[in-house]
Write an enzyme that holds these catalytic residues in place. Structure first.
Site, PDB file in Angstrom:
ATOM      1  N   LEU A   1      10.681 -20.407  -4.532  1.00 27.51           N
ATOM      2  CA  LEU A   1       9.881 -19.295  -3.763  1.00 27.51           C
ATOM      3  C   LEU A   1       8.520 -19.877  -4.850  1.00 27.51           C
ATOM      4  CD1 LEU A   1       9.173 -17.255  -2.074  1.00 27.51           C
ATOM      5  CD2 LEU A   1       9.645 -15.668  -4.201  1.00 27.51           C
TER       6      LEU A   1
ATOM      7  N   ASP B   1       0.449  -1.161   0.004  1.00 23.70           N
ATOM      8  CA  ASP B   1       0.260  -0.381   0.186  1.00 23.70           C
ATOM      9  C   ASP B   1       1.249   0.971   0.090  1.00 23.70           C
ATOM     10  OD1 ASP B   1      -2.263   1.247   0.095  1.00 23.70           O
ATOM     11  OD2 ASP B   1      -2.991   1.396   2.625  1.00 23.70           O
TER      12      ASP B   1
ATOM     13  N   HIS C   1       3.145   3.284  -9.426  1.00 18.97           N
ATOM     14  CA  HIS C   1       2.891   1.120  -9.122  1.00 18.97           C
ATOM     15  C   HIS C   1       4.216   1.128  -9.895  1.00 18.97           C
ATOM     16  CE1 HIS C   1      -1.305   2.258  -7.499  1.00 18.97           C
ATOM     17  NE2 HIS C   1      -1.833   2.401  -8.519  1.00 18.97           N
TER      18      HIS C   1
HETATM   19  C1  FPP Z   1      -1.781   0.313  -3.181  1.00 16.05           C
HETATM   20  O1  FPP Z   1      -1.318   1.795  -3.384  1.00 16.05           O
HETATM   21  C2  FPP Z   1      -1.683  -0.896  -4.184  1.00 16.05           C
HETATM   22  C3  FPP Z   1      -1.984  -1.424  -5.378  1.00 16.05           C
HETATM   23  C4  FPP Z   1      -3.564  -1.361  -6.007  1.00 16.05           C
HETATM   24  C5  FPP Z   1      -1.274  -1.530  -6.221  1.00 16.05           C
HETATM   25  C6  FPP Z   1      -0.276  -3.067  -6.142  1.00 16.05           C
HETATM   26  C7  FPP Z   1       0.148  -2.522  -7.963  1.00 16.05           C
HETATM   27  C8  FPP Z   1       1.815  -2.811  -7.518  1.00 16.05           C
HETATM   28  C9  FPP Z   1       3.016  -2.953  -6.841  1.00 16.05           C
HETATM   29  C10 FPP Z   1       2.163  -2.541  -9.138  1.00 16.05           C
HETATM   30  C11 FPP Z   1       2.894  -3.961  -9.368  1.00 16.05           C
HETATM   31  C12 FPP Z   1       3.207  -5.180  -8.870  1.00 16.05           C
HETATM   32  C13 FPP Z   1       2.584  -6.648  -9.701  1.00 16.05           C
HETATM   33  C14 FPP Z   1       2.235  -7.416  -9.265  1.00 16.05           C
HETATM   34  C15 FPP Z   1       4.330  -6.049 -10.752  1.00 16.05           C
HETATM   35  P1  FPP Z   1      -2.554   2.642  -3.663  1.00 16.05           P
HETATM   36  O2  FPP Z   1      -2.303   2.936  -4.867  1.00 16.05           O
HETATM   37  O3  FPP Z   1      -3.737   2.053  -2.947  1.00 16.05           O
HETATM   38  O4  FPP Z   1      -2.136   3.890  -3.146  1.00 16.05           O
HETATM   39  P2  FPP Z   1      -2.690   5.038  -1.663  1.00 16.05           P
HETATM   40  O5  FPP Z   1      -3.364   4.522  -0.796  1.00 16.05           O
HETATM   41  O6  FPP Z   1      -1.121   5.733  -1.091  1.00 16.05           O
HETATM   42  O7  FPP Z   1      -3.352   6.180  -2.883  1.00 16.05           O
END
Ligand code: FPP
Length: 253
Positions: free
Chosen positions: A138, A27, A44
């Site tokens: 893994l 997150d 991201h």
């Molecule tokens: C939450 O941060 C994150 C996500 C909803 C997406 C997670 C995705 C990645 C880490 C990208 C790559 C993943 C892979 C497997 C290649 P948020 O957008 O909710 O952040 P915020 O709460 O600060 O708005």
């Protein structure tokens, strides 16, 4: 997943007391980008580098299972442009990392309603899952279009249908049967849950499977999360006393 020097933090860990399964709620990508006046998508993209770092860290110390919450059922409600960018990022990740996964004996799997993903992403996923099926290093599990309540509802529906058809008696329904109906049926329950970005909630992630997990919440935003912090969290986990509801035996007098 390039090679770095062995980490001193990793050397301090007890290989006998590592979590068998670590689950992570990644997150804070959006906030990371906002702090830098960047588009959320940049967060991201940087978050994908943290994924590579943590996968490598698990391999380095020998954590056998890693589950990453990459896209929840609720995430479909984000703006179309962000959802599309996440799907593109996922597809790119699968393309660029497939070789690394194979070389490093990593097995890729998914949990969630992957049928809802765009066709090209589904195809890429299916290809890499099939290519890595024989790997026994893994086990990397991506939670995609995943929602825990939904998963449990489907499991209960399955069981109810079998009971209604007379194939099982309600009195034989137990925890093992319900576990066997979940996406995670072949995966041990997580021992450790990590959530980044300072939020203190589960957000519909592995509600059944986390019943006895140790929780670790860190204020670090996911794009800033790296292997040193991961190893510090593993060291903290190793200092915890997991009793699973039991008490420690009395010392002999
Ligand atoms: C939450 O941060 C994150 C996500 C909803 C997406 C997670 C995705 C990645 C880490 C990208 C790559 C993943 C892979 C497997 C290649 P948020 O957008 O909710 O952040 P915020 O709460 O600060 O708005």
């Amino acid at each position: 997943m390039s090679s770095d020097a062995p980490s001193p933090e990793a050397a301090l860990l007890d290989p006998e007391r590592l979590p068998r399964h670590v689950a992570i709620i990644m997150d804070g990508n959006g906030r990371w980008a906002k702090k830098r006046l960047l588009n959320r998508v940049k967060g991201h993209e940087k978050g994908a580098d943290s994924v590579r770092a943590v996968v490598k860290a698990c391999r380095e110390v020998g954590v056998p299972y890693l589950t990453l919450y990459a896209f929840s059922t609720e995430n479909w409600q984000r703006p179309r442009m962000e959802v599309d960018a996440l799907m593109t990022l996922l597809k790119k990740f699968l393309q660029t990392e497939a070789e690394e996964l194979l070389t490093n004996n990593i097995r890729l799997d998914t949990i969630g309603e992957t049928g809802r993903l765009p066709e090209d992403v589904r195809q890429s996923l299916a290809r890499v899952v099939a290519q890595t099926r024989g790997n026994d290093g893994l086990h990397l599990i991506l939670a995609l279009s995943y929602g825990s309540r939904d998963e449990i509802v489907h499991a209960v529906r399955d069981i109810a249908a079998e009971a209604a058809a007379g194939r099982l008696s309600p009195s034989t329904v137990d925890e093992a049967l319900l576990s066997a109906k979940l996406f995670t049926r072949d995966i041990p329950d997580p021992d450790l849950l990590i959530r980044t970005s300072g939020e203190l909630r589960l957000s519909n992630f592995l509600l059944w499977q986390l019943a006895y997990a140790e929780f670790h919440f860190t204020p670090t935003l996911w794009p800033d999360f790296g292997r040193e912090e991961f190893f510090r969290i593993l060291a903290d986990y190793q200092r915890r006393d997991r009793r699973f509801g039991r008490v420690d035996p009395e010392p002999a007098s």
